[in-house]
Design an enzyme around this catalytic site. Structure first.
Site, PDB file in Angstrom:
ATOM      1  N   ASP A 181     -16.099  -0.101  -3.633  1.00 60.84           N
ATOM      2  CA  ASP A 181     -15.118   0.702  -2.899  1.00 60.84           C
ATOM      3  C   ASP A 181     -14.106  -0.206  -2.229  1.00 60.84           C
ATOM      4  O   ASP A 181     -14.265  -1.436  -2.164  1.00 60.84           O
ATOM      5  CB  ASP A 181     -15.775   1.664  -1.912  1.00 60.84           C
ATOM      6  CG  ASP A 181     -16.433   0.972  -0.722  1.00 60.84           C
ATOM      7  OD1 ASP A 181     -16.238  -0.245  -0.542  1.00 60.84           O
ATOM      8  OD2 ASP A 181     -17.135   1.650   0.044  1.00 60.84           O
ATOM      9  N   GLU A 224     -12.879   6.684  -1.750  1.00 61.09           N
ATOM     10  CA  GLU A 224     -12.447   5.388  -2.281  1.00 61.09           C
ATOM     11  C   GLU A 224     -13.567   4.673  -3.031  1.00 61.09           C
ATOM     12  O   GLU A 224     -13.466   3.480  -3.319  1.00 61.09           O
ATOM     13  CB  GLU A 224     -11.939   4.497  -1.141  1.00 61.09           C
ATOM     14  CG  GLU A 224     -12.986   4.019  -0.159  1.00 61.09           C
ATOM     15  CD  GLU A 224     -13.253   4.985   0.990  1.00 61.09           C
ATOM     16  OE1 GLU A 224     -13.734   4.530   2.037  1.00 61.09           O
ATOM     17  OE2 GLU A 224     -12.971   6.190   0.838  1.00 61.09           O
TER      18      GLU A 224
END
Length: 311
Positions: A181, A224
């Site tokens: 991420d 994300e």
């Protein structure tokens, strides 16, 4: 005005009508493209164009259309497309072939027939023209891809990981998972706005995609966070790939107007083995390594070794 009948005028009309008729026949014949569309099982929505002659369906890599379903035989059935008809023939499969709910050994197919192979895979036989094909492909992409980054979505990831774990267990082959991420992504959104944040996600996903093989699966897991399924790749090799991705993102200049954005990623890597009970355990192992990477300072890759702490 000359009202005298001219036979050449009739001939011109006939030629024109014939050309229009030929165009119409050509347009209609374009719908004679035979396809199979996956309605249930792995690769839901995927289209397979059938060519003239025989097309073998099965779980084997030697099959013309490979379907990852444990209930499907290696060479399960074949479709024969000829000038006169299309028919399906069961190849002495373990769990049988059914057309519209009836088990068959040999069956001629009509447009719209549903073919069940094994226990869970259902295919629709149909004819399409070019517009149909384009529309179906768009529907397939919309159902399986994240609309922002064009990576696969979470549902596709979960379905594919289940299939790949079954394959890895059945063939004793390597299977690795990378979870990564963006570091401090919330601060990017808060400081530069969500449009800038979206741009970072789009560009980052595009960078990663260019560095993967065709068979690798990049999926947006949420927010994300992204995952990469790597068939046939060992833990160490997956770690090398993850480090290449980390370096590529770190060295890329992400911009918001004239402002350079500080973008890095952290990644955790795990490999499926006999000690892991199911696909969820593989996700948890990679996620544990990701958590350790972020706790250790971010912008790094850590590997989860069996029964060990990430290294």
């Amino acid at each position: 005005m000359n009202d005298k009948w001219n036979p050449d005028d009739l001939e011109a009309t006939r030629v024109s009508d014939v050309e229009k008729l030929r165009e119409e026949l050509t347009r209609r014949s374009e719908r004679d493209r035979a396809y199979l569309i996956v309605l249930a099982g792995s690769d839901v929505g995927k289209m397979f164009k059938l060519e003239d002659g025989e097309t073998v369906l099965g779980r084997s890599h030697r099959a013309d259309i490979k379907l990852d379903d444990d209930s499907i035989s290696r060479m399960h059935a074949k479709l024969v497309l000829s000038e006169n008809d299309v028919h399906v023939e069961d190849l002495n499969s373990s769990n049988g072939t059914a057309v519209n709910g009836e088990r068959v050994a040999f069956q001629q197919l009509r447009d719209g027939d549903k073919i069940r192979l094994g226990e869970t895979t259902i295919l629709k036989f149909t004819f399409h023209d070019r517009l149909d094909e384009s529309f179906q492909q768009k529907m397939y992409d919309a159902a399986l891809r994240d609309p922002l980054t064009k990576a696969f979505n979470k549902k596709y990831f979960v379905d594919t990981l289940n299939t790949e774990v079954s394959y890895s267990r059945r063939h004793s082959s390597a299977l690795s998972l990378v979870i990564f991420d963006l570091d401090h992504f919330k601060s990017i959104n808060d400081t530069y706005g969500h449009i800038a944040g979206d741009h970072v996600l789009i560009e980052m996903a595009a960078i990663v995609q260019t560095m993967l093989r065709a068979e690798d699966v990049l999926a947006r897991y949420g927010g994300e966070e992204f995952c990469i399924i790597l068939r046939g790749i060992t833990l160490e090799d997956a770690g090398v790939l993850a480090e290449r991705l980390r370096t590529a993102v770190e060295s890329r200049r992400f911009m918001a107007g004239n402002q350079i954005l500080p973008v890095t990623i952290s990644a955790g890597v795990a490999q499926f083995d006999a000690k892991l009970e199911d696909p969820l355990a593989l996700v948890e192992a990679a996620d544990e390594a990701l958590y350790a990477a972020k706790k250790a300072g971010r912008n790094q890759v850590l590997l989860k070794y069996p029964q060990d702490e990430p290294k």
